[in-house]
Scaffold this active site. Structure first.
Site, short mmCIF file in Angstrom:
data_model
loop_
_atom_site.label_atom_id
_atom_site.label_comp_id
_atom_site.label_asym_id
_atom_site.label_seq_id
_atom_site.Cartn_x
_atom_site.Cartn_y
_atom_site.Cartn_z
N SER A 167 -7.75 -3.79 -2.28
CA SER A 167 -6.50 -3.43 -2.98
C SER A 167 -5.93 -4.67 -3.65
O SER A 167 -6.08 -5.79 -3.14
CB SER A 167 -5.47 -2.88 -1.99
OG SER A 167 -4.20 -2.81 -2.59
N TYR A 221 -0.76 -3.10 5.56
CA TYR A 221 -1.79 -2.62 4.62
C TYR A 221 -2.36 -3.80 3.82
O TYR A 221 -3.59 -3.95 3.71
CB TYR A 221 -1.16 -1.59 3.70
CG TYR A 221 -2.10 -1.03 2.64
CD1 TYR A 221 -3.05 -0.07 2.97
CD2 TYR A 221 -2.01 -1.46 1.32
CE1 TYR A 221 -3.90 0.45 1.99
CE2 TYR A 221 -2.86 -0.96 0.35
CZ TYR A 221 -3.80 0.00 0.69
OH TYR A 221 -4.63 0.51 -0.28
N1 LIG Z 1 -4.60 5.01 -4.79
C1 LIG Z 1 -4.24 3.73 -4.95
O1 LIG Z 1 -3.27 3.42 -5.66
C2 LIG Z 1 -5.03 2.63 -4.28
C3 LIG Z 1 -4.76 1.32 -4.65
C4 LIG Z 1 -5.48 0.29 -4.06
C5 LIG Z 1 -6.45 0.57 -3.13
N2 LIG Z 1 -6.69 1.85 -2.77
C6 LIG Z 1 -7.75 2.07 -1.77
O2 LIG Z 1 -8.71 2.94 -2.34
C7 LIG Z 1 -9.33 3.69 -1.29
C8 LIG Z 1 -9.21 5.18 -1.63
O3 LIG Z 1 -7.84 5.49 -1.76
P1 LIG Z 1 -7.33 6.87 -2.41
O4 LIG Z 1 -6.08 6.54 -3.12
O5 LIG Z 1 -8.42 7.54 -3.12
O6 LIG Z 1 -6.94 7.63 -1.06
P2 LIG Z 1 -6.85 9.18 -0.70
O7 LIG Z 1 -6.63 10.00 -1.93
O8 LIG Z 1 -5.86 9.25 0.41
O9 LIG Z 1 -8.33 9.50 -0.14
C9 LIG Z 1 -8.76 8.81 1.00
C10 LIG Z 1 -10.23 9.10 1.23
O10 LIG Z 1 -10.65 8.35 2.37
C11 LIG Z 1 -11.07 9.25 3.38
N3 LIG Z 1 -10.69 8.76 4.70
C12 LIG Z 1 -9.45 8.37 5.11
N4 LIG Z 1 -9.49 8.03 6.41
C13 LIG Z 1 -10.77 8.21 6.81
C14 LIG Z 1 -11.45 8.05 8.04
N5 LIG Z 1 -10.81 7.65 9.14
N6 LIG Z 1 -12.76 8.34 8.09
C15 LIG Z 1 -13.43 8.78 6.99
N7 LIG Z 1 -12.85 8.96 5.80
C16 LIG Z 1 -11.53 8.68 5.72
C17 LIG Z 1 -10.41 10.57 3.07
O11 LIG Z 1 -11.13 11.63 3.70
P3 LIG Z 1 -10.42 13.08 3.97
O12 LIG Z 1 -10.31 13.74 2.62
O13 LIG Z 1 -11.37 13.78 4.87
O14 LIG Z 1 -9.08 12.81 4.59
C18 LIG Z 1 -10.49 10.56 1.55
O15 LIG Z 1 -11.78 10.90 1.10
C19 LIG Z 1 -8.61 3.29 0.00
O16 LIG Z 1 -9.36 2.30 0.65
C20 LIG Z 1 -7.30 2.74 -0.50
O17 LIG Z 1 -6.73 1.85 0.42
C21 LIG Z 1 -6.02 2.90 -3.33
#
Ligand SMILES: NC(=O)c1ccc[n+]([C@@H]2O[C@H](COP(=O)([O-])OP(=O)(O)OC[C@H]3O[C@@H](n4cnc5c(N)ncnc54)[C@H](OP(=O)(O)O)[C@@H]3O)[C@@H](O)[C@H]2O)c1
Length: 246
Positions: free
Chosen positions: A144, A158
């Site tokens: 991130s 985080y």
């Molecule tokens: N969105 C942002 O602005 C942003 C910015 C910087 C970094 N990130 C990073 O990007 C990554 C994806 O984020 P996102 O925004 O796409 O999040 P999201 O929409 O909340 O999706 C999270 C994904 O991770 C899976 N997941 C969560 N906990 C898990 C676990 N314990 N075991 C296996 N799978 C798990 C979820 O599976 P389920 O569907 O089964 O729950 C889902 O597929 C994360 O690492 C996040 O920290 C996001």
């Protein structure tokens, strides 16, 4: 045609591929010609939707329930992928959780969850994936921009976990360099997913480009890092956040 697409039957495993950024990466890698396994923990419906969408476009996909807080489940997901599709060429470690809270308010449960999924789970996924990966493979983590931008109130734990990932890939890249496996970390800024659904308008104001990112934009960078042309890059963290400032 991307370089990966020119080599059929390559295998990718996306940890956390059911929603958001991970789902976009799974779809993109399938377009690039990979057979794709994707893990999920809470949304089998979304995981099956992604697998079905890949199948409908002529690709091959497998959805696997595997909690990234559990090292045994992570290893089992790797084994199932290899049993179905063959040795890994690419692993994308995307699964992550965000729990906000100022230092006086963070619960021990939220602390432990973020440490377990965002740090321990990332290490275990890399370790398991590398053990079943072809030499010359690719490992991509999703960190991130909070690891490198100014701190935010309520986001300290985080950000700490994502800084750990940036540090981790530097060393693992050296560990795996003799096998020609590259290890790189994508650091997205605010991106439109379920994780950020209730804060998007506030976040867009902090981005000089005046918008949040799209999952397919993050997936395009993952596609590059998963492909052959990125072979001279390893141990790097790449920030993709519209120039985010506070
Ligand atoms: N969105 C942002 O602005 C942003 C910015 C910087 C970094 N990130 C990073 O990007 C990554 C994806 O984020 P996102 O925004 O796409 O999040 P999201 O929409 O909340 O999706 C999270 C994904 O991770 C899976 N997941 C969560 N906990 C898990 C676990 N314990 N075991 C296996 N799978 C798990 C979820 O599976 P389920 O569907 O089964 O729950 C889902 O597929 C994360 O690492 C996040 O920290 C996001």
């Amino acid at each position: 045609m991307t370089d990966a697409a020119s080599t059929p039957n390559r295998v990718a495993l996306v940890f956390g591929g059911s929603r958001g950024i991970g789902a976009a990466i799974a779809m993109r890698l399938a377009e690039d010609g990979f057979r794709v396994a994707l893990t999920y923990v809470s949304r089998p419906d979304k995981a099956e939707d992604v697998a079905a969408a890949i199948g409908a476009r002529g690709g091959k996909a497998l959805a696997i329930r595997a909690d990234s807080a559990d090292a045994v489940e992570i290893a089992a997901a790797v084994d199932r992928t290899v049993d179905r599709f063959g040795p890994l060429d690419v692993a994308v470690v995307n699964a992550g959780v965000l729990r906000l809270g100022t230092v006086d308010a963070v619960s021990i449960e939220d602390l432990d969850l973020m440490l377990a999924v965002n740090i321990r789970g990332v290490f275990c996924a890399i370790q398991s994936a590398a053990s079943r990966m072809r030499d010359g493979g690719r490992i991509v983590t999703i960190g991130s921009n909070t690891a490198v931008r100014t701190g935010t109130a309520g986001g300290s734990v985080y950000a700490m976990t994502k800084a750990a990932v940036a540090a981790l890939v530097k060393g693992v890249a050296l560990d795996l360099a003799p096998r020609g496996i590259t290890v790189n970390n994508i650091q997205p800024g605010p991106t439109e997913t379920d994780m950020t659904a209730d804060m998007l308008s506030r976040l867009a104001d902090m981005v000089p480009l005046k918008r949040v990112g799209r999952p397919d934009e993050i997936a395009a960078l993952a596609s590059y890092l998963a492909g052959r042309q990125s072979g001279y890059m390893t141990g790097s963290s790449l920030t993709i956040d519209g120039g985010y400032i506070l």
